[in-house]
Design a protein around this motif. Sequence first.
Motif, PDB file in Angstrom:
ATOM      1  N   TYR A 401      -0.215 -38.141  21.372  1.00  0.00           N
ATOM      2  CA  TYR A 401      -0.210 -38.512  19.952  1.00  0.00           C
ATOM      3  C   TYR A 401      -1.156 -39.678  19.677  1.00  0.00           C
ATOM      4  CZ  TYR A 401       3.287 -41.595  22.092  1.00  0.00           C
ATOM      5  OH  TYR A 401       3.933 -42.471  22.937  1.00  0.00           O
ATOM      6  N   ASN A 402      -1.291 -40.572  20.657  1.00  0.00           N
ATOM      7  CA  ASN A 402      -2.189 -41.710  20.440  1.00  0.00           C
ATOM      8  C   ASN A 402      -3.663 -41.327  20.615  1.00  0.00           C
ATOM      9  OD1 ASN A 402      -0.682 -43.919  19.613  1.00  0.00           O
ATOM     10  ND2 ASN A 402      -0.109 -44.504  21.702  1.00  0.00           N
ATOM     11  N   VAL A 403      -3.936 -40.277  21.366  1.00  0.00           N
ATOM     12  CA  VAL A 403      -5.322 -39.784  21.463  1.00  0.00           C
ATOM     13  C   VAL A 403      -5.712 -39.195  20.107  1.00  0.00           C
ATOM     14  CG1 VAL A 403      -6.899 -38.190  22.633  1.00  0.00           C
ATOM     15  CG2 VAL A 403      -5.068 -39.328  23.933  1.00  0.00           C
ATOM     16  N   ASP A 404      -4.805 -38.416  19.548  1.00  0.00           N
ATOM     17  CA  ASP A 404      -5.051 -37.846  18.218  1.00  0.00           C
ATOM     18  C   ASP A 404      -5.235 -38.967  17.192  1.00  0.00           C
ATOM     19  OD1 ASP A 404      -5.122 -35.470  16.438  1.00  0.00           O
ATOM     20  OD2 ASP A 404      -3.402 -36.486  15.539  1.00  0.00           O
ATOM     21  N   ALA A 405      -4.380 -39.997  17.285  1.00  0.00           N
ATOM     22  CA  ALA A 405      -4.487 -41.124  16.341  1.00  0.00           C
ATOM     23  C   ALA A 405      -5.817 -41.854  16.531  1.00  0.00           C
ATOM     24  CB  ALA A 405      -3.324 -42.090  16.552  1.00  0.00           C
ATOM     25  N   PHE A 406      -6.235 -42.002  17.781  1.00  0.00           N
ATOM     26  CA  PHE A 406      -7.513 -42.673  18.045  1.00  0.00           C
ATOM     27  C   PHE A 406      -8.659 -41.885  17.422  1.00  0.00           C
ATOM     28  CE2 PHE A 406     -11.381 -42.792  20.636  1.00  0.00           C
ATOM     29  CZ  PHE A 406     -11.758 -44.111  20.417  1.00  0.00           C
ATOM     30  N   ILE A 407      -8.652 -40.580  17.604  1.00  0.00           N
ATOM     31  CA  ILE A 407      -9.739 -39.753  17.061  1.00  0.00           C
ATOM     32  C   ILE A 407      -9.744 -39.829  15.529  1.00  0.00           C
ATOM     33  CG2 ILE A 407     -10.593 -37.375  16.814  1.00  0.00           C
ATOM     34  CD1 ILE A 407      -9.529 -36.873  19.693  1.00  0.00           C
ATOM     35  N   ARG A 408      -8.560 -39.780  14.931  1.00  0.00           N
ATOM     36  CA  ARG A 408      -8.501 -39.853  13.463  1.00  0.00           C
ATOM     37  C   ARG A 408      -8.949 -41.228  12.964  1.00  0.00           C
ATOM     38  NH1 ARG A 408      -3.900 -39.406  11.032  1.00  0.00           N
ATOM     39  NH2 ARG A 408      -2.530 -39.687  12.803  1.00  0.00           N
ATOM     40  N   TRP A 409      -8.562 -42.267  13.715  1.00  0.00           N
ATOM     41  CA  TRP A 409      -9.003 -43.631  13.354  1.00  0.00           C
ATOM     42  C   TRP A 409     -10.526 -43.726  13.424  1.00  0.00           C
ATOM     43  CZ3 TRP A 409     -11.702 -47.135  16.447  1.00  0.00           C
ATOM     44  CH2 TRP A 409     -11.812 -48.438  15.918  1.00  0.00           C
ATOM     45  N   TYR A 410     -11.077 -43.201  14.515  1.00  0.00           N
ATOM     46  CA  TYR A 410     -12.527 -43.228  14.729  1.00  0.00           C
ATOM     47  C   TYR A 410     -13.254 -42.507  13.579  1.00  0.00           C
ATOM     48  CZ  TYR A 410     -16.928 -41.400  16.572  1.00  0.00           C
ATOM     49  OH  TYR A 410     -18.231 -41.021  16.706  1.00  0.00           O
ATOM     50  N   LEU A 411     -12.776 -41.303  13.257  1.00  0.00           N
ATOM     51  CA  LEU A 411     -13.430 -40.524  12.204  1.00  0.00           C
ATOM     52  C   LEU A 411     -13.359 -41.258  10.866  1.00  0.00           C
ATOM     53  CD1 LEU A 411     -12.101 -36.975  13.157  1.00  0.00           C
ATOM     54  CD2 LEU A 411     -14.443 -37.815  13.429  1.00  0.00           C
ATOM     55  N   LYS A 412     -12.230 -41.903  10.631  1.00  0.00           N
ATOM     56  CA  LYS A 412     -12.067 -42.643   9.375  1.00  0.00           C
ATOM     57  C   LYS A 412     -13.061 -43.809   9.298  1.00  0.00           C
ATOM     58  CE  LYS A 412      -8.472 -44.533   6.441  1.00  0.00           C
ATOM     59  NZ  LYS A 412      -7.057 -44.815   6.286  1.00  0.00           N
ATOM     60  N   GLN A 413     -13.203 -44.548  10.394  1.00  0.00           N
ATOM     61  CA  GLN A 413     -14.157 -45.663  10.404  1.00  0.00           C
ATOM     62  C   GLN A 413     -15.573 -45.162  10.158  1.00  0.00           C
ATOM     63  OE1 GLN A 413     -12.632 -48.591  10.561  1.00  0.00           O
ATOM     64  NE2 GLN A 413     -10.849 -47.310  10.950  1.00  0.00           N
ATOM     65  N   MET A 414     -15.913 -44.075  10.837  1.00  0.00           N
ATOM     66  CA  MET A 414     -17.282 -43.570  10.729  1.00  0.00           C
ATOM     67  C   MET A 414     -17.573 -43.086   9.307  1.00  0.00           C
ATOM     68  SD  MET A 414     -18.732 -44.114  13.590  1.00  0.00           S
ATOM     69  CE  MET A 414     -20.179 -43.055  13.627  1.00  0.00           C
ATOM     70  N   ARG A 415     -16.582 -42.455   8.702  1.00  0.00           N
ATOM     71  CA  ARG A 415     -16.790 -41.958   7.330  1.00  0.00           C
ATOM     72  C   ARG A 415     -16.887 -43.114   6.339  1.00  0.00           C
ATOM     73  NH1 ARG A 415     -12.899 -37.373   8.583  1.00  0.00           N
ATOM     74  NH2 ARG A 415     -14.330 -35.642   8.912  1.00  0.00           N
ATOM     75  N   ALA A 416     -16.112 -44.164   6.603  1.00  0.00           N
ATOM     76  CA  ALA A 416     -16.079 -45.292   5.662  1.00  0.00           C
ATOM     77  C   ALA A 416     -17.240 -46.250   5.888  1.00  0.00           C
ATOM     78  CB  ALA A 416     -14.760 -46.035   5.817  1.00  0.00           C
ATOM     79  N   GLY A 417     -18.000 -46.044   6.959  1.00  0.00           N
ATOM     80  CA  GLY A 417     -19.099 -46.963   7.249  1.00  0.00           C
ATOM     81  C   GLY A 417     -18.622 -48.203   7.963  1.00  0.00           C
ATOM     82  N   GLY A 418     -17.503 -48.109   8.667  1.00  0.00           N
ATOM     83  CA  GLY A 418     -17.025 -49.238   9.472  1.00  0.00           C
ATOM     84  C   GLY A 418     -15.777 -49.844   8.897  1.00  0.00           C
ATOM     85  N   PRO A 419     -15.121 -50.704   9.711  1.00  0.00           N
ATOM     86  CA  PRO A 419     -13.853 -51.292   9.287  1.00  0.00           C
ATOM     87  C   PRO A 419     -13.931 -52.017   7.963  1.00  0.00           C
ATOM     88  CG  PRO A 419     -14.254 -51.732  11.606  1.00  0.00           C
ATOM     89  CD  PRO A 419     -15.497 -51.102  11.064  1.00  0.00           C
ATOM     90  N   SER A 420     -15.088 -52.591   7.648  1.00  0.00           N
ATOM     91  CA  SER A 420     -15.180 -53.295   6.372  1.00  0.00           C
ATOM     92  C   SER A 420     -16.141 -52.598   5.428  1.00  0.00           C
ATOM     93  CB  SER A 420     -15.631 -54.736   6.611  1.00  0.00           C
ATOM     94  OG  SER A 420     -16.845 -54.723   7.318  1.00  0.00           O
ATOM     95  N   GLY A 421     -16.573 -51.425   5.828  1.00  0.00           N
ATOM     96  CA  GLY A 421     -17.459 -50.652   4.967  1.00  0.00           C
ATOM     97  C   GLY A 421     -18.844 -51.257   4.799  1.00  0.00           C
TER      98      GLY A 421
END
Length: 431
Positions: A401-421
């Motif tokens: 479950y944490n691998v899935d969470a890591f991948i989703r976190w990663y994809l979210k950061q990449m789409r948003a342009g980083g943790p602070s955008g």
Amino acid sequence: MSDCNVKTSSELETLLATRRDGYGMPRGFYHDAALYAAEMRTIWLGGWLFAGFEFEIPNPGDFLTITVDGSPVLVLRDDHGSVRAFHNVCRHRGTQLCRKESGHVHAIVCPYHSWTYSRQGELVSCMGMHEGIDKSKLGLKAVHAEVVAGLIYISMAAAPPVFDGLRERFEGTAKPQGFARARIAKVTEYEVEANWKLVWENNRECFHCVQNHPQYVKANFDVYEEAYASEAIRQKMADAVARTESKWAAQGVAITHAKGGLAPLPDPDRNTWYAADRTVMVEGFDTESMDGRRVAPLMGDYQDADVGVLRMRTMPNFWVHGSCDHVVAARLLPAGPRKTIVRGYWLVDQFAREGDDYQLDRLLPFWQLTNEQDWDICKWQQKGVDSFAYEPGPLSQRKEYNVDAFIRWYLKQMRAGGPSGNAARPSSRAT
Ligand code: FES
Ligand SMILES: [Fe+2]
């Protein structure tokens, strides 16, 4: 998916969309050079990175250096006792200023033409150049720095993500470990032949532990997922929790993860990139050592060996396991799409002396073995995912479950342009 070579944001979006929910990441995610460059800009230059321990630079002028994706950073204690960070780059013609991993300076003198900076980063002398240079505009470029519970974090983003949540979580949970009153017993730099995301995916599950970590599973309950553990295992964990609960409270420490399995991290839905938890150990283990017996004097505020394990993690580059008597930490730095440099630290109390209070041959093996077992797994996974025949398989909801969470976190950061955008605009503030 075949190989990829993302150049534009729409190509990046197309690539990110190729990940199927509940599955691993497609092949190109683990070796594509353009994607790797985008990750450096967004996640690594946009977020907070663990740089080192505060005790490594106790006095004004003490410094350590760290290089992130080719950008050297200087972390030093200024004349007023504060920890500051600067781009380790001369404002004259760009030479890297401090070259050692750590050291001490009275002033920062460029080895090329002797431009000299104060320990606050101001340009104080540009030897032999008198042609109307405005020194006030040529101070070292600042990098954000924060210290929490003895840990130094830096961010090269123009506007880094908010640090307050991490501060609140770490200060309370980490304080008894005494990071500020520790010293390094051993540092080992590992060159892991794998993409940094494979290193994290490996870290985020203990599905592989029974087969690969015979020492680790003797000491910890990580392999037992709460809902699926046998009655006997659940009873053992309940006994361990009951045994320690009142004693721990008296020492100012508390169990925050009383279940089997890994505590959840990251949480892409709540943007959580840090965690600090204390877990119980298997009976008979006072510390993460080969035989479970203590290997060094107690650390920090601990008055008793029975304090379980303090686990702290921050995405994308740091984790810690703190036992009663020592700490093992890892600092990650990517060194290309297929290589990650992991700096492994073993910490003990500041007054503990090798030979008298601890022996390295008792302190090191537990995590030396566990680390090297993991790096080997990552290396062989990299070789497999590099194959044109690789396609992502399904993740276990119970154990990954944490691998899935890591991948989703990663994809979210990449789409948003980083943790602070704002990762495409790393900080270039002048001092
Ligand atoms: S490059 Fe630093 S003084 Fe010239
Ligand atoms: Fe592992």
